[in-house]
Design an enzyme around this catalytic site. Structure first.
Site, PDB file in Angstrom:
ATOM      1  N   LYS A   4       0.847  -1.201   0.000  1.00 59.22           N
ATOM      2  CA  LYS A   4       0.000   0.000   0.000  1.00 59.22           C
ATOM      3  C   LYS A   4       0.882   1.251   0.000  1.00 59.22           C
ATOM      4  O   LYS A   4       1.836   1.345   0.776  1.00 59.22           O
ATOM      5  CB  LYS A   4      -0.908  -0.021   1.233  1.00 59.22           C
ATOM      6  CG  LYS A   4      -2.010   1.042   1.227  1.00 59.22           C
ATOM      7  CD  LYS A   4      -2.905   0.881   2.456  1.00 59.22           C
ATOM      8  CE  LYS A   4      -4.025   1.912   2.497  1.00 59.22           C
ATOM      9  NZ  LYS A   4      -4.832   1.802   3.731  1.00 59.22           N
ATOM     10  N   SER A  20      -9.738   2.241   2.655  1.00 58.35           N
ATOM     11  CA  SER A  20      -8.818   2.914   1.765  1.00 58.35           C
ATOM     12  C   SER A  20      -7.909   1.966   0.975  1.00 58.35           C
ATOM     13  O   SER A  20      -7.398   2.344  -0.072  1.00 58.35           O
ATOM     14  CB  SER A  20      -7.935   3.873   2.561  1.00 58.35           C
ATOM     15  OG  SER A  20      -7.128   3.187   3.486  1.00 58.35           O
ATOM     16  N   SER A  55      -9.956   0.003   6.859  1.00 62.49           N
ATOM     17  CA  SER A  55      -9.321   0.093   5.534  1.00 62.49           C
ATOM     18  C   SER A  55      -8.609  -1.175   5.067  1.00 62.49           C
ATOM     19  O   SER A  55      -8.223  -1.261   3.909  1.00 62.49           O
ATOM     20  CB  SER A  55      -8.333   1.261   5.500  1.00 62.49           C
ATOM     21  OG  SER A  55      -9.021   2.479   5.505  1.00 62.49           O
TER      22      SER A  55
END
Lengths: 99, 509
Positions: free
Chosen positions: B84, B159, B183
């Site tokens: 990420k 997210s 997330s």
């Protein structure tokens, strides 16, 4: 919850150092009002005698031995700066003429 | 698609170790798959913001060289991973999904990054996310949306939508996510993958660009429970560089996953959280959740209903605490030391340059949250809102304590709905925030939680997640339950849930 005015939103934007366009201010004022109305739900909870929690872990200060250790080089840090000069960050003027 | 991209991380590591396949071949197969399906902001899955072809192949070659030299390889050596883009990498850009950090090259690796490299894991690239990990759809990325591999017109969650989508599209067998309010777990649920939020402090936050420091936690994402456990073991553990890192042994999550896969949950006490269901929950989500609860009983668990009355206030408390921390954390983006600088033409002072830069560099959601936090922390409102939210946080933690005195784990749906169409909620913040209704309490209390695939909703054929919550430092219980459910469903479905996803051949080209 008092409804939040456009002037208050403009003041908050100034405090937060956010340059917002007029249409952004209008749009945000409506949305902030709506969100604040919803989060005001926390005030319904009877919690006068409840201690606040700021953190999930019951940690106090964490110390380590005060020993020198390698750190980032100035070159590696300044390589990512928007502007650098003479081995330092170059920044816009920070004092007004009168200061 | 190469057969290599269909294999689990555990299988790939075993094959590399045995010399059946080289790490370079494994990496190349995944790079080829990325080239085939990932596309761009305009079309394709768009899970990646940056693909490090050369770096990945070099890291893989190093693993092969170590093997050739007779070195003992770790349990995930040679396995590719999607990272990420909110975790720093010294050799790749790190943007946090924001214009304000576009092109930024961090001068250091995060502890998570370093541990991945030390384990011989091959980092393929950086995945898309909502700006500064704020959102539930990846639509808040400054670099374009990620599309859900199950249906490219829908969101992949957020997210960490990029990390979850990369797994579901078979672009990587492993990924790293970060979870502040859901997330890791919500994207896992809507993409049919596994996502674990470890106990707060379980994984170092050093080099994780902060959203809300008291809530942020990095964790493993994978297609199988065992793979997630193996990755968890690599990244977890005490780090002196993070003062909130827990100085205690990491629970043996791999052993728990293996035990769980045997499918016997006799003696396990499971609590169904009464408050996390009913109005606002999609019928197909509730149906799959009820199936999962029935399955837990069938596997021998003792299931009871548990009430956590303050969970109802979790969302409200979270949207006071989180923006307050965000407004403080994002103050560091001041146009002086790194990132974007706008309007520095000699006529403007530092404050004006700062405001212009932040006004242009931050997207709509970042601005909303900075403004909300600035409001919540301002004098006159602090006690009524931020202070009260902190008290509610205490009450939510107490609800967990009371529940875990009765049961070993709690369960709920991961998120109230399946993946929704891109664009549907993007300018309706309150509707967007509802996605995290079930996941937020664990961030506020700091306990471990995870989402596991629980089937497809009848009305839209999209994945549903089973949310499992365990006490602080009892992360192993998540893997026990997750692996038991996974193996029972694999027998029922004839394979993993993801095998029912579309093949996506050639969509990114």
């Amino acid at each position: 919850m008092p409804s939040i005015s456009r002037e208050e939103v403009a003041h908050l934007a100034h405090l937060a150092r956010l340059d917002l366009a007029p249409d952004e201010l209008d749009h945000l004022a409506g949305q902030l009002d709506q969100i604040l109305g919803a989060v005001a739900q926390v005030t319904e909870v009877a919690a006068d005698d409840i201690p606040p929690t700021s953190h999930a872990l019951p940690l106090t200060n964490v110390f380590r031995a005060d020993e020198p250790r390698p750190c980032l080089t100035p070159e590696s840090v300044l390589a990512a700066a928007p502007a650098a000069e003479d081995g330092r960050f170059r920044v816009p003027q920070i004092l007004g003429e009168e200061q | 698609m190469s057969g290599l991209t269909r294999r689990t991380a555990a299988e790939l590591a075993t094959a590399v170790k045995a010399g059946d396949v080289s790490a370079v071949e494994v990496t190349q197969a995944h790079l080829d798959r990325i080239a085939e399906v990932d596309g761009s902001a305009e079309a394709g899955v768009h899970a990646f913001l940056h693909v490090d072809t050369d770096g990945a192949l070099a890291a893989a070659a190093a693993v092969d060289a170590r093997r050739a030299a007779g070195e003992e390889l770790g349990p995930l050596a040679g396995v590719p991973l999607a990272l990420k883009d909110v975790i720093t990498t010294a050799d790749m850009p790190t943007t946090a999904g924001s214009r304000i950090l576009e092109g930024w090259r961090p001068p250091y690796d995060a502890t998570v990054t370093r541990r991945l490299r030390d384990a011989g894991i091959v980092i393929l690239g950086k995945t898309n996310l909502d700006e500064f990990a704020m959102g539930s759809s990846t639509e808040n990325s400054a670099f374009g949306v990620t599309r859900n591999p199950w249906d490219l017109t829908r969101i992949p969650g957020g997210s960490g939508g990029g990390s979850a989508a990369s797994l579901a599209a078979y672009e990587a067998p492993l990924a790293i996510g970060t979870d502040t309010g859901g997330s890791i777990r919500q994207p896992a649920a809507v993409t049919g993958t596994v996502g674990v939020k470890p106990t707060y402090g379980g994984v170092s936050r050093y080099g994780l660009i902060a959203c809300a420091s008291s809530l942020d936690q990095a964790g493993p994402c994978a297609r199988t429970v065992l793979d997630a456990a193996l990755l968890h073991t690599v990244i977890a553990g005490h780090d002196p560089l993070d003062s909130t890192s827990i100085a205690q042994p990491v629970p043996d999550v791999v052993a728990a996953a293996k035990r769980g896969a045997e499918g016997d949950l006799t003696g396990l006490r499971v609590g169904v959280v009464k408050e996390l269901g009913g109005e606002g929950y999609q019928a197909g989500v509730e149906a799959r959740f009820n199936d999962a609860v029935a399955l837990l009983s069938k596997l021998g668990a003792e299931v009871v209903e548990v009430s956590c009355p303050h969970f109802t206030y979790g969302l409200a408390a979270y949207y006071l605490i989180l923006p307050s921390e965000v407004s403080s954390n994002l103050a560091r983006f001041d146009a002086m030391r790194y990132g974007l600088r706008v309007g520095d033409d000699g006529s403007r002072g530092a404050e004006e340059v700062m405001s212009l830069t932040r006004g242009q560099g931050f997207g709509a959601e970042a601005k909303r949250r900075i403004m909300l936090g600035t409001y919540a922390l301002s004098s006159g409102y602090y006690d009524a809102y931020y202070g009260q939210a902190q008290k509610v946080r205490t009450l939510i933690a107490r609800d967990f304590d009371a529940a875990f005195a009765q049961v070993d784990v709690l369960v709920s749906p991961t998120t109230p709905t399946t993946a929704f169409p891109i664009g549907e909620k993007v300018d309706d913040p309150l509707a967007m925030y509802m996605n995290d209704l079930c996941t937020i309490p664990s961030n506020l209390a700091g306990n471990a939680s995870a989402s596991f695939p629980a089937g497809l909703a009848d009305e839209d054929g999209l994945p549903v997640g089973l949310h499992v919550m365990a006490p602080v430092l009892a992360d192993d219980r998540l893997y026990l339950v997750g692996a038991a459910v996974e193996s029972a469903y694999a027998a029922q479905w004839g394979g993993t849930l993801l095998e029912q996803a579309p093949a996506l051949e050639g969509i990114g080209q």
